[in-house]
Every structure is written in C-alpha cells, then in structure tokens.
Write an enzyme that holds these catalytic residues in place. Structure first.
Site, PDB file in Angstrom:
ATOM      1  N   LEU A 107       0.885  -1.155   0.000  1.00 52.58           N
ATOM      2  CA  LEU A 107       0.000   0.000   0.000  1.00 52.58           C
ATOM      3  C   LEU A 107       0.920   1.202   0.000  1.00 52.58           C
ATOM      4  O   LEU A 107       1.719   1.381   0.914  1.00 52.58           O
ATOM      5  CB  LEU A 107      -0.909  -0.006   1.238  1.00 52.58           C
ATOM      6  CG  LEU A 107      -2.029   1.025   1.278  1.00 52.58           C
ATOM      7  CD1 LEU A 107      -3.002   0.838   0.115  1.00 52.58           C
ATOM      8  CD2 LEU A 107      -2.792   0.923   2.594  1.00 52.58           C
ATOM      9  N   ASP A 108       0.850   2.004  -1.045  1.00 54.91           N
ATOM     10  CA  ASP A 108       1.787   3.107  -1.220  1.00 54.91           C
ATOM     11  C   ASP A 108       1.907   3.977   0.026  1.00 54.91           C
ATOM     12  O   ASP A 108       0.960   4.101   0.803  1.00 54.91           O
ATOM     13  CB  ASP A 108       1.360   3.984  -2.398  1.00 54.91           C
ATOM     14  CG  ASP A 108       1.411   3.256  -3.723  1.00 54.91           C
ATOM     15  OD1 ASP A 108       2.333   2.441  -3.906  1.00 54.91           O
ATOM     16  OD2 ASP A 108       0.531   3.501  -4.558  1.00 54.91           O
ATOM     17  N   ARG A 109       3.056   4.601   0.150  1.00 55.52           N
ATOM     18  CA  ARG A 109       3.345   5.480   1.280  1.00 55.52           C
ATOM     19  C   ARG A 109       2.287   6.580   1.420  1.00 55.52           C
ATOM     20  O   ARG A 109       1.914   6.955   2.529  1.00 55.52           O
ATOM     21  CB  ARG A 109       4.737   6.088   1.082  1.00 55.52           C
ATOM     22  CG  ARG A 109       5.194   7.008   2.161  1.00 55.52           C
ATOM     23  CD  ARG A 109       6.607   7.477   1.851  1.00 55.52           C
ATOM     24  NE  ARG A 109       7.008   8.555   2.739  1.00 55.52           N
ATOM     25  CZ  ARG A 109       8.092   9.268   2.583  1.00 55.52           C
ATOM     26  NH1 ARG A 109       8.907   9.026   1.574  1.00 55.52           N
ATOM     27  NH2 ARG A 109       8.383  10.224   3.423  1.00 55.52           N
TER      28      ARG A 109
END
Length: 188
Positions: free
Chosen positions: A45-47
């Site tokens: 899950l992207d930053r």
C-alpha cells in the site's frame, strides 16, 4: 498456529519493516507500529495511501492474497477532484486502458465521506473553486498505483486513497496505526 493481522496503515508510512531510502531522515515503517516477529505484508500500500494491510506468517495465505490468478477483491474509498459524470464512472466500471494495458472492470459507486473517517495529517489540498467527492471502488488486480492512475485517466485525480477491504476483511473501526488479529479465511 499461523497468525494473520489486520493493520490500518497511516498516511506517510512505508509498507515495509525497514527503510532503505537515501533521504537522510528515517521514514516511518511498519516496525513503528507492529512488533510481531515473523509476520510479513501480503501486498503493498503506497506510502501516500492509507488503510487496510494484511500481515501474516502463513506463506500460502500470503500467496493467495497477492497472486493475480486468485483475483481477491480490494475495496478503496477514493476522494477525487471534481464530480465525475456518468461517462467517467462507466469508463472505470468497464475498465480503462493505461500505459501498461487495460484494467479489469471495476465495481464502484459514489458515496458520502466514509463514516468514522479520521483526519489526515497533513490534510489534502482544498481548492475553493474545484469540488471533490468520494467513490468506493473495488478492483481485482493490484498494479502499481492503479487506482490513482485509473481516476486520473478519466480526468479526476485522486486526492486521498484509503483501502477499506481485502477479500473478506474490512477496516471496521480499526483506527490508523493500530492492528488486530484476524481469523484465517476459509478455502478459496
């Protein structure tokens, strides 16, 4: 006995246990919130995204969640810039063609702001002259930044992205930075 946990990843947290970045200042990682040996993320899950991550010590479950052939649905709450019309929503439902090829059809609907929505720090940018709205979008693939690229493709950039569910598991009141044990799903 295998262990599976649900974690609500806050904004600006790397979806890994160590920071291999070269920015000089250490960034927050999963290790700032989870001190359980042997569990690893099942997917990313992207930053700059928030919400549900599943961590497990069960390699078979991890493979079932992440491998595209299993088509586990992932549900997102997406705050987009502008008010998408029926044509934009239909394009997302049918699948759009991105630089890396066509996406599978998505399930989606416009929603009010999700109940119990927490504040984000920093807050999203607000523009007085441009409205925004929320959609709930469900996909069965997980390409790099796929939801953001899909909404941008139809002219409505993503302002905030929260993963609300993966397969049978949902955030269900889990607050950012916290985790809880989850039952292992049935066969499938």
């Amino acid at each position: 006995m295998p262990r599976t946990i649900l974690f609500n990843k806050p904004f600006d947290v790397l979806p890994q246990f160590t920071d291999r970045g070269t920015e000089g200042t250490p960034r927050r990682t999963l290790s700032d919130f989870i001190a359980l040996p042997g569990v690893y993320p099942a997917g990313r899950l992207d930053r700059d995204s928030e919400g549900l991550m599943i961590l497990t010590d069960d390699g078979r479950l991890q493979a079932r969640i992440t491998h595209p052939r299993h088509k586990w649905p992932k549900t997102y709450w997406v705050q987009v810039e502008g008010l998408p019309d029926a044509a934009a929503l239909d394009a997302l439902r049918q699948g759009v063609t991105l630089k890396d090829g066509p996406t599978r059809p998505a399930r989606l609907r416009r929603i009010d702001a999700p109940p119990g929505l927490w504040d984000r720090n920093p807050p999203i940018r607000q523009r007085k002259s441009v409205p925004d709205c929320w959609i709930e979008l469900q996909i069965t693939e997980g390409r790099n930044r796929q939801v953001r690229r899909m909404t941008a493709h139809v002219g409505h950039p993503t302002l905030r992205l929260i993963r609300a569910a993966i397969g049978p598991w949902r955030l269900d009141g889990l607050t950012p930075g916290n985790w809880r044990d989850a039952p292992k799903p049935g066969p499938g």
